[in-house]
Scaffold this active site. Structure first.
Site, PDB file in Angstrom:
ATOM      1  N   CYS A 241     -49.638  -3.526 -35.053  1.00 40.89           N
ATOM      2  CA  CYS A 241     -49.950  -4.940 -35.273  1.00 40.89           C
ATOM      3  C   CYS A 241     -51.303  -5.287 -34.646  1.00 40.89           C
ATOM      4  O   CYS A 241     -51.406  -5.418 -33.424  1.00 40.89           O
ATOM      5  CB  CYS A 241     -48.834  -5.805 -34.678  1.00 40.89           C
ATOM      6  SG  CYS A 241     -49.150  -7.567 -34.830  1.00 40.89           S
TER       7      CYS A 241
ATOM      8  N   CYS B 131     -51.433  -8.766 -32.970  1.00 40.84           N
ATOM      9  CA  CYS B 131     -50.761  -8.809 -31.661  1.00 40.84           C
ATOM     10  C   CYS B 131     -51.608  -8.119 -30.587  1.00 40.84           C
ATOM     11  O   CYS B 131     -51.721  -8.608 -29.470  1.00 40.84           O
ATOM     12  CB  CYS B 131     -49.415  -8.082 -31.693  1.00 40.84           C
ATOM     13  SG  CYS B 131     -48.402  -8.374 -33.126  1.00 40.84           S
ATOM     14  N   ASP B 132     -52.174  -6.976 -30.907  1.00 38.07           N
ATOM     15  CA  ASP B 132     -52.718  -6.099 -29.861  1.00 38.07           C
ATOM     16  C   ASP B 132     -54.231  -5.896 -29.893  1.00 38.07           C
ATOM     17  O   ASP B 132     -54.783  -5.323 -28.959  1.00 38.07           O
ATOM     18  CB  ASP B 132     -52.035  -4.720 -29.947  1.00 38.07           C
ATOM     19  CG  ASP B 132     -50.538  -4.821 -29.712  1.00 38.07           C
ATOM     20  OD1 ASP B 132     -50.121  -5.698 -28.935  1.00 38.07           O
ATOM     21  OD2 ASP B 132     -49.777  -4.048 -30.317  1.00 38.07           O
TER      22      ASP B 132
END
Ligand code: NAP
Length: 330
Positions: free
Chosen positions: A135, A138-139
């Site tokens: 992701c 997200c990261d």
């Protein structure tokens, strides 16, 4: 056999938000948690883009808070997986769990999501959250100024690679063939980007990492195989983002609910599936946005539709303590 007004299958942001809404509407609600409370988001360490948390939160903390909020209004979480459903005879629907418990529910909300496909290579699982990610939203932020590897040649890989250029010093896309699967528009943008390079006809065979004293091991390199020459070599990298497709968890509903060619659930604008009284929310129907907040929004919409559906049939619903017809003669 237990009887409920609403059965929610899945406990990610979509399922727990749906539970909050239906329980708060005074409808008896059961949530079948499945294999992992919270689903994919519970494996994300830091969550910085869920509104309401100016200092960020963690996946497990977000899930725990959603669970507490749903339970506060009376939602019952059952730590079992649904293994059988019969939707074909209409409402009330029969469900069976892996504990052999049977339920009868007037409405069902399906929120069992999709899983990013794994490469299933050594080191992949070990370094999830320490350099391996599925992701970018997200990261990506954690890879500022770093050398990033993206695996895959489809729309997701190229779109996420373009997103990752905001953070990384370089982004190398590794694809197993010579031809990319992604749309021409995305290919043109990615090929023109100064930070993006491509390695074709190559697969990743291993993810390797190292730790220093007192610090957990993080990704340092990958082992690559050039499929044309057979050459195997090690390449340094700080992060490996894997986008080789997603698999919606729709197998339980095959033959009962209408699915798209790639097996996502088809829904209408009220989140209703092809069966009256059965709704779906989150990644089980959404192959595009795939965010915790969009799943939560979907869960809210599916719950409001289920509440309306039950309200319109209030006079005909069986009392919750009624003996099911099939069991009456037992
Ligand atoms: P996808 O289109 O199925 O592409 C998966 C990519 O990963 C392919 O290039 C595939 O290689 C590669 N791959 C699969 N298994 C692999 C393995 N074991 N090892 C190495 N490589 C592997 O998946 P996606 O990119 O996630 O897209 C899914 C759907 O969402 C598509 O319909 C896509 O169009 C859509 N989508 C659209 C957008 C957009 O419109 N902006 C953005 C994201 C996704 P091969 O090509 O050799 O099979």
């Amino acid at each position: 056999m237990k009887r409920e007004r609403v059965a929610i299958i899945g406990s990610g942001p979509a399922g727990l938000t749906a539970a909050l809404y239906t329980a708060r509407a005074q409808l008896s609600t059961v949530v079948f948690v499945g294999r992992l409370l919270g689903g994919q988001i519970s494996t994300t360490h830091e969550v910085e883009n869920f509104p309401g948390f100016p200092n960020g939160t963690t996946g497990p903390e977000l899930v725990e808070n959603m669970k507490l909020q749903a339970e506060k209004f009376g939602a019952k979480l059952v730590f079992e997986s649904v293994t059988e459903v019969d939707l074909t005879k209409g409402s009330p629907f029969r469900l069976k769990t892996d504990n052999d418990d049977e339920y009868l529910a007037d409405t069902v909300i399906v929120t069992i999501g999709a899983n990013p496909r794994e490469l299933q290579i050594p080191g992949e699982k070990q370094y999830v959250g320490r350099g391996v990610s599925y992701c970018a939203t997200c990261d990506g932020f954690f890879f500022r100024g770093k050398d990033i590897t993206v695996v895959g040649g489809g729309d997701s890989a190229l779109q996420e690679a373009l997103f990752l250029t905001k953070f990384g010093k370089s982004v190398n896309i590794i694809h197993r063939r010579d031809d990319l699967r992604a749309s021409i528009a995305l290919q043109t943008r990615a090929k023109a980007h100064p930070k993006i390079s491509f390695t074709y006809s190559t697969i990743v065979e291993e993810v390797k990492g190292e730790g220093s004293e007192g610090a957990p091991a993080v990704v340092k390199s990958i082992i690559l195989r050039d499929l044309k020459t057979g050459n195997v070599y090690e390449k340094p990298t700080d992060g490996v983002f894997i986008f080789v497709g997603y698999d919606p968890n729709s197998w339980l509903f095959k033959g009962q609910l209408d699915l798209s060619v790639d097996e996502y659930m088809k829904i209408d604008s009220n989140m209703q599936t092809s069966i009256d009284g059965v709704f779906a929310a989150g990644e089980i129907h959404d192959s595009v946005f795939r965010q915790a907040i969009t799943a939560a929004g979907d869960g809210c919409k599916a719950a409001l539709s289920a509440i309306k559906w039950l309200g319109e049939r209030e006079d005909t619903l069986q009392p919750l303590d009624a003996v099911p017809v099939a069991a009456a003669g037992d």
